[in-house]
Design a protein around this motif. Structure first.
Motif, PDB file in Angstrom:
ATOM      1  N   UNK A  75       0.811  -1.210   0.000  1.00 38.89           N
ATOM      2  CA  UNK A  75       0.000   0.000   0.000  1.00 38.89           C
ATOM      3  C   UNK A  75       0.847   1.264   0.000  1.00 38.89           C
ATOM      4  N   UNK A  76       2.176   1.117  -0.023  1.00 38.62           N
ATOM      5  CA  UNK A  76       3.059   2.277  -0.068  1.00 38.62           C
ATOM      6  C   UNK A  76       3.735   2.421  -1.434  1.00 38.62           C
ATOM      7  N   UNK A  77       3.392   1.544  -2.348  1.00 36.79           N
ATOM      8  CA  UNK A  77       3.999   1.557  -3.670  1.00 36.79           C
ATOM      9  C   UNK A  77       3.193   2.442  -4.617  1.00 36.79           C
ATOM     10  N   UNK A  78       3.891   3.221  -5.428  1.00 35.64           N
ATOM     11  CA  UNK A  78       3.223   4.140  -6.355  1.00 35.64           C
ATOM     12  C   UNK A  78       2.307   3.412  -7.335  1.00 35.64           C
ATOM     13  N   UNK A  85       1.455   7.193 -10.229  1.00 36.48           N
ATOM     14  CA  UNK A  85       2.053   6.250 -11.177  1.00 36.48           C
ATOM     15  C   UNK A  85       1.027   5.232 -11.654  1.00 36.48           C
ATOM     16  N   UNK A  86       0.127   4.822 -10.765  1.00 38.23           N
ATOM     17  CA  UNK A  86      -0.914   3.863 -11.139  1.00 38.23           C
ATOM     18  C   UNK A  86      -1.880   4.473 -12.143  1.00 38.23           C
ATOM     19  N   UNK A  89      -0.105   4.589 -15.479  1.00 36.27           N
ATOM     20  CA  UNK A  89      -0.056   3.260 -16.086  1.00 36.27           C
ATOM     21  C   UNK A  89      -1.418   2.869 -16.640  1.00 36.27           C
ATOM     22  N   UNK A  90      -2.478   3.171 -15.887  1.00 37.77           N
ATOM     23  CA  UNK A  90      -3.825   2.862 -16.362  1.00 37.77           C
ATOM     24  C   UNK A  90      -4.157   3.594 -17.647  1.00 37.77           C
ATOM     25  N   UNK A  91      -3.767   4.848 -17.744  1.00 35.83           N
ATOM     26  CA  UNK A  91      -4.011   5.639 -18.959  1.00 35.83           C
ATOM     27  C   UNK A  91      -3.244   5.045 -20.137  1.00 35.83           C
TER      28      UNK A  91
END
Length: 441
Positions: A75-78, A85-86, A89-91
């Motif tokens: 839960x601390x990862x971008x 960042x998520x 990446x989704x875009x």
């Protein structure tokens, strides 16, 4: 060595593989902007560097995985905590699917990189679907190595991951292309109706019959028998996990490339109700469409005309392309890795119905040992509140469950166990709350 020392050691060791990974990725994408023979060679080299760097980085990070902290700091990862960042990446993933489906001409330079492999496997130039299949398979193989290392303490996960990688590489990528090389229909043996919905359409049968021979006869037999005979039998003994977690390419991508995002699945009751409200109508729609197509074919279009074909095109556009592709994979970093499997896959609905009513498969619990840590519910990619069942010592018999076994793996007390037992007494609620939970399945 304490945590800070481990972090410093890893940062130092991981610097080179990270450089290789990012440099390889940038080189691989050059054909999107520049076109020349030199750029193509550079791009092919980039794919190699990207693969090497990724696997090297994964090996350093997960080779000494502590089985008690498999999801440590997730839960601390971008990327895995819906941070900036998520979203980026989704875009990017969503944009890739949109371009692939509707504007493939913009991927021409990248497609040409796969020509050598395409000529080797099927004797002709690559197209956008060969590019997609190659990238899809590469993602499962690279992230499959990650899963093998991350869950190395679990024989179940290791064998399951090897199975996923094999079926995707051999049955979903190599074999269909080799069949095309020998002028046979490009057939995917690891997919069947209703997931590969057009395999039971009349036009598919007609196309197969244009290639007379024992192989095409076997393909017809395989399609029908796997859909209506093998599926109920295998689901009775093993639940839907035999396919959704061990064979399916959609599930394979979710269990490998989607593993960092599994905790993002919505666990609310409203999400559960929405799941039921969507997935079964999708199954009903493709069942009706298939029936209408066969009826119209039998009467040579005399009853429905082009209407039944319109049903098929509508389903293919909204469900086969937008839901399973753009949303199902593009939204991994935001909604979790099983959005398509949970809310839209008609085969998951079919298997889930069989699992709910007839299968021997269930996850048993030992409520006396549950400490209510919530790990099981947090990392259930299908949004099941596993902790609720574990606290009461009730078996988990849910249509949505794909039997991935993650809840049992992350449980610190060994409360959960995947079992096959006789189906008697599966749905006898012992409380009003439990009865309400079962009612909306």
């Amino acid at each position: 060595m304490d945590f800070s020392e481990k972090t410093a050691w890893f940062s130092k060791k991981a610097a080179l593989p990270l450089v290789l990974t990012w440099a390889g990725l940038l080189m691989a994408l050059l054909p999107l902007f520049l076109k020349s023979y030199f750029i193509s060679v550079l791009s092919a080299t980039g794919f190699g560097l990207f693969t090497l760097g990724s696997i090297w980085y994964i090996y350093l990070k997960f080779r000494n995985t502590d089985s008690a902290n498999l999801q440590h700091y997730v839960w601390f990862n971008q990327f895995s905590a819906r941070r900036s960042a998520a979203w980026l990446l989704g875009i990017i993933l969503t944009a890739f699917y949109i371009v692939l489906f509707w504007f493939p001409e913009y991927l021409t330079g990248l497609i040409r990189i796969f020509d050598p492999l395409s000529f080797l496997l099927r004797g002709r130039q690559a197209d956008e679907w060969f590019l997609y299949g190659g990238l899809y398979t590469l993602a499962i193989l690279i992230m499959g190595v990650r899963a093998l290392l991350k869950y190395q303490s679990s024989p179940y996960h290791k064998w399951r991951t090897v199975s996923i990688m094999f079926f995707q590489l051999v049955l979903a990528f190599i074999l269909p292309n080799v069949l095309a090389l020998f002028k046979e229909p490009e057939f995917y043996f690891s997919y069947f109706w209703p997931l590969k919905y057009d395999y039971l359409f009349p036009v598919s049968f007609e196309n197969l019959q244009k290639h007379p021979g024992g192989l095409t006869t076997f393909m017809l037999f395989w399609t029908v028998s796997l859909s209506f005979l093998a599926t109920p039998i295998l689901t009775y003994f093993f639940g839907k996990r035999w396919y959704c977690s061990w064979v399916c390419g959609c599930g394979g991508l979710a269990e490998t490339a989607g593993d960092p995002f599994r905790q993002l699945s919505n666990k609310s009751r409203k999400a559960w109700q929405l799941e039921v409200a969507i997935i079964y109508p999708v199954l009903g729609f493709i069942t009706l469409t298939t029936a209408l197509l066969w009826l119209n074919s039998y009467y040579k279009g005399g009853i429905l005309g082009s209407l039944s074909g319109g049903f098929a095109h509508t389903y293919g556009f909204f469900i086969g392309m937008i839901f399973s592709g753009v949303v199902g994979v593009g939204f991994y970093p935001l909604l979790g890795s099983r959005v398509w499997c949970r809310f839209g896959c008609p085969l998951a609905a079919y298997l889930g119905w069989l699992q709910k009513h007839f299968s021997r498969f269930r996850i048993t619990t030992n409520g006396g040992q549950c400490i209510s840590c919530g790990n099981c519910s947090t990392y259930c990619e299908m949004g099941i509140d596993v902790k609720w069942y574990a606290q009461q010592g009730k078996p988990i018999i849910r249509a949505a469950c794909v039997g991935c076994g993650m809840c049992a793996t992350v449980c610190p007390r060994g409360v959960l166990k995947l079992e096959n037992k006789k189906p008697e007494g599966r749905y006898e609620p012992t409380s009003f709350i439990h009865a309400e939970s079962l009612r909306i399945l």
